[in-house]
Design an enzyme around this catalytic site. Structure first.
Site, PDB file in Angstrom:
ATOM      1  N   CYS A 101       1.472  -1.426  -0.246  1.00  0.00           N
ATOM      2  CA  CYS A 101       0.005  -0.139  -0.096  1.00  0.00           C
ATOM      3  C   CYS A 101       1.077   1.119   0.218  1.00  0.00           C
ATOM      4  CB  CYS A 101      -0.991  -0.273   1.472  1.00  0.00           C
ATOM      5  SG  CYS A 101      -2.199   1.265   1.173  1.00  0.00           S
ATOM      6  N   CYS A 197      -6.549  -3.835   6.975  1.00  0.00           N
ATOM      7  CA  CYS A 197      -8.252  -2.782   6.829  1.00  0.00           C
ATOM      8  C   CYS A 197      -8.912  -3.424   6.234  1.00  0.00           C
ATOM      9  CB  CYS A 197      -7.879  -1.386   5.650  1.00  0.00           C
ATOM     10  SG  CYS A 197      -7.412  -1.610   4.279  1.00  0.00           S
TER      11      CYS A 197
END
EC number: 2.8.1.13
Length: 363
Positions: A101, A197
């Site tokens: 990410c 997440c």
């Protein structure tokens, strides 16, 4: 400078943005929408980048008096992070989605857009330090070693680091929370996000099975070759795993068994004792040198294989984008697909990141 502050909705990014404003920069806040269904990404303190978080980020931006926008990166996040994560597990490797990410979203997609819009830098709430030596950026551990995030930033390129700002690198978390409270930021006591997440309930195995289905195979004793049981897919395991193996009978010596290796083609999961987990050599590829300084011959360093822990002194040698690390002390739970980060120890100013590479094999 014109600075784009990536605001996740948490306390760290809010204080980082505040410090950028205080330093006199022209700051604009941006929140990244990373899911087409943002309500699915948070359960309590788990997850991040939800509607709740975007509202927290907006409120912080209002208090700081800076413009604020929400940018939709959901499609790219799915392609670059989620699908990569699933594909790596299907191939028997153990990825770190936070590394991906940061590399692909926050410091590739976001930075590209920021520069195209005329911004000079992207500011984040990461706990890491940046210094410049002979005109070249150096990434270092943060002052708060318990929160240090240099590991998940070690895949950034020199050009990306030239446009990065980490205002919290010299701070400790309790001080950051206290500062947020003093500034009147409502996120001062907001819990940190945990786990992955896009898997808010923390059940990675269930998530992967929903994407990959069942791929039955054997659980095999690495020493004897005996079949100890069945499983529904190698993607449900990682090297070093002890719990949830589904083996009814204990080992002959009564000691726990651990996952030693995964073979996705045959569907074999090999297990053995903790002694068999220890590795003294790591081979890695796809090396990145954040300071544009590839290793020049055998180099004494510290190798870290997990975001928190998993460190050992080593001698590393590079050949192109491949790195071989001979460990001075054995490590356990080292899996292909993990990132190995090499540090040059520096007790005074924070260990310097020499480079990073993806683990391909161990011995």
């Amino acid at each position: 400078m014109r600075v784009l502050a990536a605001m996740s909705g948490g306390v760290d990014s809010a204080v980082a943005a505040a410090r950028a404003v205080e330093a006199g920069h022209d700051v604009t806040g941006v929140h990244l929408a990373l899911s087409a269904k943002p309500g699915t990404l948070r359960t309590g303190a788990r997850g991040c980048c939800t509607i709740e978080d975007s509202r927290d980020a907006r409120r912080a931006a209002d208090i700081l008096g800076i413009p604020f926008y929400v940018w939709d990166f959901a499609e790219r996040f799915t392609e670059e992070v989620v699908e990569t994560f699933v594909g790596e597990y299907a191939a028997g490797r153990t990825p770190n989605p936070c590394v991906t990410c940061n590399e692909k979203i926050k410091f590739e997609a976001l930075l590209e857009k920021a520069i195209a819009l005329g911004f000079d830098a992207v500011c984040t709430g990461h706990y890491a330090r940046l210094s410049v030596v002979d005109g070249v950026p150096e990434l270092r551990r943060s002052a708060d070693e318990s929160k240090d995030q240099s590991y998940v930033l070690a895949s950034l390129t020199p050009e990306q680091l030239r446009h990065a700002m980490f205002p919290l690198g010299g701070s400790r978390k309790p001080d950051v929370r206290a500062e947020a409270a003093e500034r009147g930021l409502a996120v001062a006591e907001k819990p940190d996000s945990h786990d992955i997440c896009f898997i808010p309930d923390g059940d990675t195995k269930k998530f992967l099975e929903s994407r990959l289905g069942e791929r039955p195979g054997d659980l095999v004793d690495a020493e004897t070759g005996a079949v100890l049981g069945k499983h529904t897919g190698v993607h449900g395991f990682t090297v070093g795993q002890r719990k949830g193996l589904g083996i009814d009978a204990p080992a002959p010596d009564g000691r726990p068994r651990y996952v030693l290796s995964l073979e996705p083609v045959s569907g074999t999961v090999k297990v053995g004792s903790s002694d068999e987990l220890a590795v003294s050599r790591i081979d890695a590829d796809r090396a990145i040198w954040p300071s544009q300084r590839p290793l020049d011959g055998p180099t004494e360093c510290v190798v870290q294989v997990r975001a928190h822990g998993g460190m050992a002194p080593a001698v590393a040698e590079a050949d192109g984008d491949e790195v071989r690390m001979s460990l001075r002390e054995p490590l356990t739970g080292v899996a292909p697909g993990q990132v190995a980060v090499l540090y040059r120890p520096d007790a005074d100013e924070g260990d310097v990141v020499l480079g990073s590479a993806k683990i391909a094999a161990t011995a």
